[in-house]
Design an enzyme around this catalytic site. Structure first.
Site, PDB file in Angstrom:
ATOM      1  N   HIS A  67       0.832  -1.201   0.000  1.00 35.96           N
ATOM      2  CA  HIS A  67       0.000   0.000   0.000  1.00 35.96           C
ATOM      3  C   HIS A  67       0.870   1.255   0.000  1.00 35.96           C
ATOM      4  CE1 HIS A  67      -3.607   2.412   1.161  1.00 35.96           C
ATOM      5  NE2 HIS A  67      -2.684   3.164   1.728  1.00 35.96           N
ATOM      6  N   GLU A  68       1.855   1.283   0.894  1.00 35.14           N
ATOM      7  CA  GLU A  68       2.728   2.459   0.990  1.00 35.14           C
ATOM      8  C   GLU A  68       3.607   2.596  -0.247  1.00 35.14           C
ATOM      9  OE1 GLU A  68       2.011   4.630   3.192  1.00 35.14           O
ATOM     10  OE2 GLU A  68       0.667   3.250   4.218  1.00 35.14           O
ATOM     11  N   HIS A  71       1.751   4.505  -2.913  1.00 35.39           N
ATOM     12  CA  HIS A  71       1.891   5.948  -2.723  1.00 35.39           C
ATOM     13  C   HIS A  71       3.257   6.412  -3.240  1.00 35.39           C
ATOM     14  CE1 HIS A  71      -1.685   6.669  -0.293  1.00 35.39           C
ATOM     15  NE2 HIS A  71      -1.344   5.718   0.553  1.00 35.39           N
TER      16      HIS A  71
END
Length: 157
Positions: A67-68, A71
């Site tokens: 998820h990170e 980003h």
């Protein structure tokens, strides 16, 4: 798991899932409370909440890292990296990353029964429903300035 192991894991996931290198720092941040991790826009570093690894296991940690990294890679490419952006949602699906992380067992809130207090004006009979109690010696009716009295307390589940 140590910081060096986390750094290696993030670099490995980045090359395998995204086909791009991770060239910044990944670290555990013990001060994170309500989130599994965060991507820092200024430094391009990634911080991970160690409690998620300890309490929910490595599978949850891998999801947070992916998820990170979504980003991270989108931000560096100048694309939409925020949760609301379509590019971000699309990349999450492509790499099988969760949109939100699971909830920690010690953070789960126990539901308590709600109470509603019912007050009535003695002059105009206007009723007031409140979640918090009112000091009837201090406050009066907003319509006619009459005295308030507590009628009953209703508990809801």
């Amino acid at each position: 798991m140590e910081q060096k192991e986390l750094q290696l894991l993030v670099e490995t996931i980045s090359t395998e899932a995204f086909g791009k290198p991770f060239q910044h720092q990944a670290s555990f941040n013990l001060r994170l409370r309500s989130t599994g991790g965060r991507y820092l826009l200024g430094t391009h570093n990634i911080e991970i909440n160690k409690k998620y690894l300890e309490q929910l296991g490595e599978k949850e940690l891998l999801g947070i890292i992916k998820h990170e990294l979504c980003h991270y890679h989108l931000h560096l490419e100048g694309k939409g990296y925020q949760h609301k952006d379509q590019e971000f949602k699309k990349l999450l699906k492509e790499v099988d990353a969760p949109r939100f992380c699971g909830q920690l067992p010690d953070r789960k809130v126990k539901r308590t029964s709600k109470k509603i207090l019912l007050y009535k004006c003695t002059k105009c009979q206007l009723s007031y429903k409140r979640k918090r109690s009112i000091d009837t010696s201090r406050y009066v009716c907003g319509k006619c300035r009459g005295k308030l009295t507590k009628v009953k307390e209703i508990t809801m589940e």
